[in-house]
Design a protein around this motif. Structure first.
Motif, PDB file in Angstrom:
ATOM      1  N   GLU A   1      32.297  -6.818  -4.941  1.00  0.00           N
ATOM      2  CA  GLU A   1      31.654  -8.125  -5.056  1.00  0.00           C
ATOM      3  C   GLU A   1      32.011  -8.993  -3.857  1.00  0.00           C
ATOM      4  O   GLU A   1      31.163  -9.649  -3.250  1.00  0.00           O
ATOM      5  CB  GLU A   1      32.109  -8.779  -6.367  1.00  0.00           C
ATOM      6  N   ARG A   2      33.314  -8.969  -3.488  1.00  0.00           N
ATOM      7  CA  ARG A   2      33.781  -9.770  -2.346  1.00  0.00           C
ATOM      8  C   ARG A   2      33.095  -9.331  -1.062  1.00  0.00           C
ATOM      9  O   ARG A   2      32.666 -10.172  -0.261  1.00  0.00           O
ATOM     10  CB  ARG A   2      35.302  -9.616  -2.188  1.00  0.00           C
TER      11      ARG A   2
ATOM     12  N   LYS B   1      29.554 -10.509  -1.060  1.00  0.00           N
ATOM     13  CA  LYS B   1      29.456 -11.962  -0.868  1.00  0.00           C
ATOM     14  C   LYS B   1      29.623 -12.327   0.601  1.00  0.00           C
ATOM     15  O   LYS B   1      28.911 -13.197   1.111  1.00  0.00           O
ATOM     16  CB  LYS B   1      30.552 -12.671  -1.674  1.00  0.00           C
ATOM     17  N   HIS B   2      30.562 -11.667   1.265  1.00  0.00           N
ATOM     18  CA  HIS B   2      30.795 -11.965   2.682  1.00  0.00           C
ATOM     19  C   HIS B   2      29.552 -11.673   3.507  1.00  0.00           C
ATOM     20  O   HIS B   2      29.152 -12.464   4.366  1.00  0.00           O
ATOM     21  CB  HIS B   2      31.984 -11.159   3.200  1.00  0.00           C
TER      22      HIS B   2
ATOM     23  N   GLN C   1      34.791  -8.925   9.430  1.00  0.00           N
ATOM     24  CA  GLN C   1      35.467  -8.273   8.300  1.00  0.00           C
ATOM     25  C   GLN C   1      34.814  -6.933   8.086  1.00  0.00           C
ATOM     26  O   GLN C   1      33.622  -6.795   8.279  1.00  0.00           O
ATOM     27  CB  GLN C   1      35.237  -9.123   7.054  1.00  0.00           C
TER      28      GLN C   1
ATOM     29  N   ALA D   1      35.498  -6.081  -8.353  1.00  0.00           N
ATOM     30  CA  ALA D   1      35.838  -7.327  -7.661  1.00  0.00           C
ATOM     31  C   ALA D   1      35.804  -7.134  -6.150  1.00  0.00           C
ATOM     32  O   ALA D   1      35.295  -7.973  -5.411  1.00  0.00           O
ATOM     33  CB  ALA D   1      37.223  -7.795  -8.100  1.00  0.00           C
ATOM     34  N   TYR D   2      36.337  -6.008  -5.687  1.00  0.00           N
ATOM     35  CA  TYR D   2      36.374  -5.723  -4.250  1.00  0.00           C
ATOM     36  C   TYR D   2      34.963  -5.614  -3.682  1.00  0.00           C
ATOM     37  O   TYR D   2      34.649  -6.206  -2.650  1.00  0.00           O
ATOM     38  CB  TYR D   2      37.143  -4.426  -4.024  1.00  0.00           C
TER      39      TYR D   2
END
Lengths: 257, 395
Positions: free
Chosen positions: B64-65, B68-69, B134, B61-62
């Protein structure tokens, strides 16, 4: 002479010392060769056990990395004064000279070999190794060591909860180190480094250089020795780096096969 | 009671583990049990090869995030570039040479806003300026962090300090070599810290993508000051200058207007909006003159007070242009002091075009070029005046 020291250290220490194999001969105690008793091959099955890294007594041959005279030249045997002696460090002390404590380098060598062997195995299994030190003078050396063997270092102020509250500190589920190597277990205000306790709480094995004023109890592999002199710390860094690199080399070889 | 994990050391010299010892599966590390690192040796089919990497759901999940960013920023950038070209076409400009300033002007023209706050008005900027930066994924699929100082929490900041120390050590070694050769540092190359300051904290935080405490920022400055104080610091000039912000010389930035020429061929400069207190003035200074001063049609005797007259003459006397220029001033509002101050500033501002740089600097130091923005304070209700209170009564 040893009897005199034994008497002066007290009864609890005496039993502790006797646990750590004093049945060796005086000559072998004074020799500078590392004291590794390799068992002879008794049968066919022994060959198999020797090929298995986890069954071999010294798969990465860490005993070749140093000799006791190396430790002596790097001033590893120097301790602090008798007044600051931690009770639990008594088994590791050879004696004192003009109020300054001296480590028994045979014991140190044995512990160091175990620690290096363990470190090499962790590196072999692809574990994350974290070097921790709070000695400002040697912080750069420790960080360089970590960089050279592609592992990690933390020589700064330890924020409480890095292991126990990592979700909050790092913002996401993080993988914690598989081994913590403490180049000194005390922080600047001479209390035990928080990471020792945190690693113990999180079941992370720890290797640590413990000086005469340190508490070795929470460490998995304490290595009694000098943690203040730069040349001693440089020696430890060099040895741990070598052990890690050996472990990684074997890992790469075995993956490639 | 803190659990003490002790591995049993048997009589033989190698380490073996009891069956209740640490395994990653049983250990309460946050790295969940799908990671197959195991140290059990009692079973005969123990692995001889190193274990295979596996990823956990949380880790996936991490990553993936983070991915995506990155994709999002790329998409936004593309849209911005296309939008810029559309805007250039709309304005009839060349899309290749359409700068951000042109974009701002175009947006202001096409979307006029009556809002007071500039930040609330419509804007079009590249996504790097709009969305806060980020950090990319900080560890790989196996959970191993990329940065060697990841566990400190501020990897980039402490890496910076590490680099400073590395540079200092290298410079020390270099200095030792030079001393052995009986050489000294080159004085012409010495680094000058005048005219620049260390990067302010917010800029540094933005660059490192890490929030910094005051003490950490102080440590940053201390480390860099130490590096700069090394006699051979000029060898790492590029590294130091990356973290140095030049202090802009405001006077050097200002564009001094060229004098215009009237029918008689005399140069003149006009300054409007000369404000002081409640006065507004417009001042014209004409070169090749003889020292004539006219204020609202009258001479210097427009002002009854000597102080006001002295104020007006001061810039002319200081620059020694009293007999060389003519001054024409129009002034409304305020009282004698305010009007005199407005005209004085106007004269000084115009004289910049008639005088050399050294004199301009002297005028600046004398305070003639400083706009006095102080305005009269208002009277408050419940008080007799701006600050004066009504008589205080004990009972």
């Amino acid at each position: 002479m040893t009897l005199f020291i034994l008497r002066s250290l007290g009864s609890r220490a005496r039993t502790a010392i006797s646990e750590f194999s004093y049945e060796r001969s005086r000559r072998s105690r004074l020799s500078t060769k590392p004291n590794v008793r390799e068992e002879g091959l008794k049968s066919e099955t022994d060959i198999e056990t020797y090929l298995d890294p986890l069954k071999h007594p010294d798969y990465f041959k860490v005993h070749e990395l140093f000799t006791i005279s190396d430790l002596f030249e790097a001033r590893v045997h120097y301790g602090h004064k008798i007044g600051s002696l931690n009770e639990y460090m008594k088994p590791y002390i050879f004696g004192s000279r003009q109020d300054h404590l001296i480590f028994d380098l045979d014991i140190t060598a044995r512990h160091l070999r175990q620690a290096l062997n363990f470190t090499a195995h962790i590196a072999y299994q692809g574990g994350i190794i974290l070097f921790i030190s709070r000695n400002a003078q040697m912080a750069h050396t420790v960080e360089t060591t970590a960089l050279d063997c592609k592992e990690f270092a933390h020589t700064r102020y330890w924020r409480g909860g890095i292991f126990t509250n990592s979700q909050c500190i790092f913002g996401a589920t993080t993988r914690l180190p598989d081994l913590c190597i403490f180049l000194n277990t005390l922080n600047n205000i001479l209390t035990q480094h928080t990471a020792v306790v945190e690693a113990a709480k999180m079941n992370i094995p720890s290797v640590g250089i413990v000086d005469t004023n340190c508490n070795p109890l929470l460490l998995t592999y304490p290595v009694p020795g000098n943690d203040d002199t730069p040349c001693a710390i440089e020696l430890y860094c060099k040895l741990f780096k070598e052990a890690i690199l050996r472990g990684k080399e074997h890992r790469q070889k075995d993956i490639d096969q | 009671m803190i659990p003490i994990i002790k591995f049993v050391v048997r009589n033989s010299n190698y380490v073996s583990w009891s069956s209740s010892s640490v395994t990653a599966n049983g250990a309460k590390v946050l790295w969940p049990s799908t990671l197959t690192v195991s140290f059990c040796t009692n079973n005969n089919d123990s692995e001889k090869k190193p274990s295979v990497k596996k990823t956990s759901k949380a880790m996936k999940a991490y990553l993936e995030r983070a991915r995506k960013h990155e994709e999002f920023i790329k998409k936004e950038n593309l849209e911005y570039q296309i939008g810029k070209r559309h805007l250039a076409n709309m304005m009839g400009e060349d899309p290749e040479f359409f700068t951000q300033e042109d974009v701002n002007k175009a947006i202001e023209y096409l979307f006029p806003s009556g809002l007071f706050e500039p930040k609330a008005r419509p804007f079009m900027k590249p996504p790097e300026e709009v969305y806060p930066p980020q950090k990319a994924a900080e560890f790989d699929e196996a959970g191993r962090p990329y940065h060697f100082l990841f566990y400190t929490g501020k990897a980039n900041f402490y890496k910076l300090l590490y680099e400073v120390v590395e540079n200092i050590n290298n410079l020390n070694k270099y200095e030792d070599r030079m001393i052995r050769k009986h050489l000294t540092p080159d004085p012409t190359q010495a680094m000058s810290m005048i005219g620049s300051q260390w990067l302010p904290q917010d800029v540094l935080e933005h660059r490192l993508v890490e929030p910094l405490h005051e003490s950490q920022y102080a440590a940053f400055k201390l480390a860099f000051d130490r590096l700069v104080s090394h006699p051979y610091s000029y060898r790492v000039r590029d590294f130091i200058e990356e973290y140095r912000k030049p202090l802009v010389n405001q006077v050097a930035l200002q564009q001094i207007p060229e004098p215009q020429y009237d029918e008689n061929g005399r140069p003149y400069v006009t300054t409007t909006n000369c404000l002081r207190k409640r006065s507004w003035a417009e001042v014209t200074v004409r070169g090749a003159g003889s020292g004539k001063i006219s204020i609202n049609g009258q001479g210097l005797d427009y002002f009854a007070e000597i102080q006001s007259r002295e104020q007006i003459l001061f810039p002319l006397i200081m620059t020694k242009q009293l007999k060389n220029v003519d001054v024409e001033a129009k002034v409304i509002g305020g009282g004698p002091s305010g009007q005199a101050g407005a005209i004085r500033w106007g004269i000084a501002f115009c004289l910049r075009s008639f005088v050399d740089k050294e004199m301009i600097e002297q005028m600046r130091l004398a305070g003639l070029l400083t706009r006095d923005y102080r305005k009269p304070e208002r009277k408050k209700p419940g008080q007799a005046g701006k600050r004066k209170k009504f008589t205080w009564k004990k009972r």
